[in-house]
Design a protein around this motif. Structure first.
Motif, PDB file in Angstrom:
ATOM      1  N   UNK A  24      12.516  -6.149  21.465  1.00 17.15           N
ATOM      2  CA  UNK A  24      11.418  -5.793  22.368  1.00 17.15           C
ATOM      3  C   UNK A  24      10.864  -4.414  22.034  1.00 17.15           C
ATOM      4  N   UNK A  25      11.748  -3.462  21.753  1.00 21.58           N
ATOM      5  CA  UNK A  25      11.294  -2.113  21.400  1.00 21.58           C
ATOM      6  C   UNK A  25      10.490  -2.121  20.102  1.00 21.58           C
ATOM      7  N   UNK A  26      10.938  -2.902  19.140  1.00 19.75           N
ATOM      8  CA  UNK A  26      10.208  -2.987  17.868  1.00 19.75           C
ATOM      9  C   UNK A  26       8.844  -3.617  18.077  1.00 19.75           C
ATOM     10  N   UNK A  27       8.808  -4.727  18.825  1.00 16.70           N
ATOM     11  CA  UNK A  27       7.526  -5.384  19.082  1.00 16.70           C
ATOM     12  C   UNK A  27       6.591  -4.485  19.895  1.00 16.70           C
ATOM     13  N   UNK A  28       7.139  -3.756  20.836  1.00 15.79           N
ATOM     14  CA  UNK A  28       6.345  -2.830  21.637  1.00 15.79           C
ATOM     15  C   UNK A  28       5.733  -1.744  20.742  1.00 15.79           C
ATOM     16  N   UNK A  29       6.539  -1.192  19.870  1.00 14.26           N
ATOM     17  CA  UNK A  29       6.042  -0.180  18.915  1.00 14.26           C
ATOM     18  C   UNK A  29       5.008  -0.772  17.976  1.00 14.26           C
ATOM     19  N   UNK A  30       5.246  -1.996  17.545  1.00 14.70           N
ATOM     20  CA  UNK A  30       4.325  -2.692  16.656  1.00 14.70           C
ATOM     21  C   UNK A  30       2.957  -2.850  17.323  1.00 14.70           C
ATOM     22  N   UNK A  31       2.940  -3.271  18.589  1.00 15.59           N
ATOM     23  CA  UNK A  31       1.660  -3.441  19.271  1.00 15.59           C
ATOM     24  C   UNK A  31       0.989  -2.114  19.579  1.00 15.59           C
ATOM     25  N   UNK A  32       1.775  -1.072  19.835  1.00 14.17           N
ATOM     26  CA  UNK A  32       1.186   0.257  20.001  1.00 14.17           C
ATOM     27  C   UNK A  32       0.452   0.639  18.718  1.00 14.17           C
ATOM     28  N   UNK A  33       1.085   0.395  17.585  1.00 17.92           N
ATOM     29  CA  UNK A  33       0.460   0.690  16.294  1.00 17.92           C
ATOM     30  C   UNK A  33      -0.773  -0.189  16.058  1.00 17.92           C
TER      31      UNK A  33
END
Length: 185
Positions: free
Chosen positions: A10-19
């Protein structure tokens, strides 16, 4: 009440969408009267894929990173961006992502029409917050008198058309992307 499970994925996907939201601000397709960016498309996708809370967090991170001075907004970054008339649209991304995420959580992905309706609601919330903020900044801070209707008219026809298009595309691809990310929340 259910607890939100925050795991590494979830943290990786959250960071990915922020980017992606940041990158989307700079992917521009020029049209006769406006410029189509992918920013709002990625905001909608963040809620659809991550769910309401993580999607909103990804948008909040985008805004915070930009306010910290990283030039990820369309015209730079920094605290001074708060005084830009369009900053309200960036704030609106947070509830917009939450709304589409909540729609997907409540109705699933089988009904594309419900996903589209959630995107349209998010679009209306984005426009309401964005135009009210624009009106306030121009009239009260910049002392540039402008009627509220002028803020609304600036959305027609191209901004609304491109966001309707994005809403439909996001709603159509969400079921497949959910399967790929296996993020059923």
């Amino acid at each position: 009440m259910t607890k939100t499970k925050i795991n590494t994925k979830t943290m990786i996907l959250c960071s990915f969408f922020t980017a992606l939201i940041a990158i989307g601000a700079f992917i521009r397709i020029p049209l006769p009267v406006t410029v189509f960016s992918l920013q709002f498309t990625f905001v909608l996708l963040s809620g659809m894929i991550l769910g309401s809370k993580a999607g909103a967090i990804s948008c909040l991170l985008y805004v915070v990173i930009g306010l910290l001075g990283f030039p990820i907004f369309t015209e730079g970054g920094g605290l001074g961006y708060i005084l830009k008339p369009t900053f309200g649209y960036l704030i609106a991304f947070i509830p917009a992502s939450y709304i589409v995420g909540l729609t997907r959580e409540k109705f699933g992905t089988k009904s594309v029409s419900k996903l589209v309706a959630g995107c349209f609601l998010a679009m209306l919330v984005t426009y309401a917050i964005g135009t009210l903020y624009t009106y306030f900044i121009l009239n009260k801070v910049a002392h540039t008198p402008i009627p509220y209707w002028a803020c609304l008219v600036s959305l027609f026809p191209f901004a609304i058309a491109k966001d309707i298009f994005s809403s439909i595309i996001v709603s159509l691809v969400t079921p497949r992307l959910i399967k790929i990310t296996n993020n059923h929340s």
